[in-house]
Design a protein around this motif. Structure first.
Motif, short mmCIF file in Angstrom:
data_model
loop_
_atom_site.label_atom_id
_atom_site.label_comp_id
_atom_site.label_asym_id
_atom_site.label_seq_id
_atom_site.Cartn_x
_atom_site.Cartn_y
_atom_site.Cartn_z
N LEU A 1 0.82 -1.21 0.00
CA LEU A 1 0.00 0.00 0.00
C LEU A 1 0.86 1.26 0.00
CD1 LEU A 1 -2.77 1.32 0.13
CD2 LEU A 1 -2.73 1.01 2.61
N LEU A 2 1.91 1.27 0.80
CA LEU A 2 2.77 2.46 0.86
C LEU A 2 3.34 2.79 -0.51
CD1 LEU A 2 4.16 4.64 2.60
CD2 LEU A 2 6.01 2.99 3.03
N ARG B 1 -6.66 1.42 6.81
CA ARG B 1 -6.64 0.15 7.52
C ARG B 1 -7.78 0.07 8.53
NH1 ARG B 1 -5.65 -3.55 5.19
NH2 ARG B 1 -3.52 -2.97 4.63
N LYS B 2 -8.09 1.17 9.21
CA LYS B 2 -9.20 1.17 10.16
C LYS B 2 -10.51 0.86 9.44
CE LYS B 2 -11.33 4.03 13.75
NZ LYS B 2 -11.29 5.35 14.46
N ASP C 1 1.21 8.37 6.23
CA ASP C 1 0.95 7.53 7.39
C ASP C 1 -0.50 7.65 7.83
OD1 ASP C 1 3.60 6.91 7.23
OD2 ASP C 1 4.16 7.69 9.20
N GLY C 2 -1.04 8.87 7.80
CA GLY C 2 -2.43 9.09 8.18
C GLY C 2 -3.40 8.43 7.22
N PRO D 1 5.50 -6.99 6.82
CA PRO D 1 5.44 -6.55 8.22
C PRO D 1 4.10 -5.87 8.51
CG PRO D 1 7.56 -5.97 7.24
CD PRO D 1 6.69 -6.47 6.12
N ASP D 2 3.64 -6.03 9.73
CA ASP D 2 2.33 -5.49 10.08
C ASP D 2 2.29 -3.97 10.12
OD1 ASP D 2 1.10 -8.00 10.30
OD2 ASP D 2 1.87 -8.26 12.33
N ASP D 3 3.45 -3.32 10.28
CA ASP D 3 3.52 -1.86 10.25
C ASP D 3 3.67 -1.40 8.81
OD1 ASP D 3 3.93 0.84 10.51
OD2 ASP D 3 5.58 0.68 11.95
N GLU D 4 2.57 -0.98 8.19
CA GLU D 4 2.57 -0.61 6.78
C GLU D 4 3.21 0.75 6.52
OE1 GLU D 4 -1.04 -2.00 4.36
OE2 GLU D 4 -1.80 -1.78 6.40
#
Length: 232
Positions: A52-53, A75-76, A68-69, A137-140
Motif C-alpha cells: 500500500l505504501l 486500515r481502520k 501515514d495518516g 510486516p504489520d507496520d505498513e
C-alpha cells in the motif's frame, strides 16, 4: 519419495479472495478523508497487489507528510467494513480442500500485512488449509522490502522445507511472477484477478487458468502431482 514436499504457494487478494471493492473503495475513502485526489477506477484497481505504501506514493502521489495518516484511515476502514465485503473466488475452498487432502503442502505469500492476512483467511474459513501464511510486516508505514515478494516466497519455501523445483506459485499480478522467478519457482497466472489487460500475456508463466478447475489441472501439470498419487 523425497524429503522435499510438493508445495503450492498462493497469492491472496485477486487469487484466493475477491476484495469486492473493499480495497479500492477503502483507498478512495481514505484519500477523500484527507482531502486528496482519488485516482480513476482503473488506477485504483492497479493498486491491488503491491504494498500500500508503494502504491500511495507511486500511483496516487500522496505527499510524504500525510501518507501515514492515509494508511491508518484505510486500515481502520478495512478492518471495520472491508474484510466482511470480501469473498473467496468460486471454487477456491473446494480446490484447497482437495489439494490439501491429496498431500500437497499449501502456503500463502502476500504483500498484505501478515497478521491481517491471517485474519482475512480465518474470516472465510480458509486458514485451515494452509501449512503456513506469509506476508509483509504489520507496520505498513515502514518502507516496503526492496526485494518485493521475493523474500515472502522464499520464506514460504524455507518454512515448508520445499525445493524450488518442487513448488509452484499461483498469482494474478506481475509481482507474483517476478518473486517466483527470483526463487527459481514456476508461476501459474489466474485470469480472474487484477492484472491490467495484457499483463499476464507479457509474463513468463507456466500456464494461465481461467477458473478453479483449470487451476487444479495446471497445478497437477506443473508439479507432476495428482490427487491419486501425491509426490511427497
Amino acid at each position: 519419495m523425497t524429503d522435499s514436499p510438493a508445495l503450492a504457494i498462493f497469492d491472496l487478494d485477486g487469487t484466493l479472495v475477491d476484495p469486492a471493492g473493499s480495497i479500492t473503495g477503502g483507498i478512495a475513502y481514505a484519500l477523500e478523508a484527507h482531502g486528496l485526489r482519488v485516482p480513476e477506477p482503473e488506477m485504483l484497481s492497479s493498486m491491488v497487489g503491491p504494498p500500500l505504501l508503494e502504491s500511495l506514493h507511486r500511483l496516487a502521489d500522496v505527499p510524504e507528510g500525510v501518507v501515514d495518516g492515509v494508511i491508518h484511515t484505510y486500515r481502520k476502514r478495512y478492518i471495520s467494513h472491508g474484510m466482511a465485503q470480501s469473498r473467496p473466488y468460486p471454487g477456491i475452498p473446494g480446490l484447497l480442500a482437495r489439494l490439501r487432502a491429496s498431500g500437497l503442502h499449501l502456503a500463502v505469500a502476500t504483500q498484505k500485512p501478515e497478521d491481517l492476512a491471517k485474519k482475512l483467511l480465518g474470516l472465510h474459513g480458509l486458514d485451515r488449509y494452509f501449512h503456513s501464511i506469509h506476508g509483509s510486516p504489520d507496520d505498513e508505514t515502514l518502507p516496503p522490502a526492496t526485494d518485493g515478494k521475493v523474500g515472502i516466497i522464499r520464506a514460504a519455501l524455507t518454512t515448508n522445507h520445499a525445493a524450488p523445483d518442487r513448488a509452484v506459485m499461483i498469482g494474478d499480478r506481475r509481482h507474483d511472477a517476478a518473486g517466483a522467478a527470483a526463487n527459481g519457482v514456476p508461476c501459474i497466472g489466474v485470469a480472474w484477478g487484477f492484472a491490467p489487460d495484457g499483463e499476464l500475456e507479457s509474463l513468463d508463466l507456466a500456464e494461465v487458468a481461467a477458473d478453479a478447475d483449470e487451476l487444479e489441472r495446471a497445478i497437477g501439470v506443473v508439479l507432476g502431482h495428482t490427487a491419486e498419487a501425491a509426490a511427497c
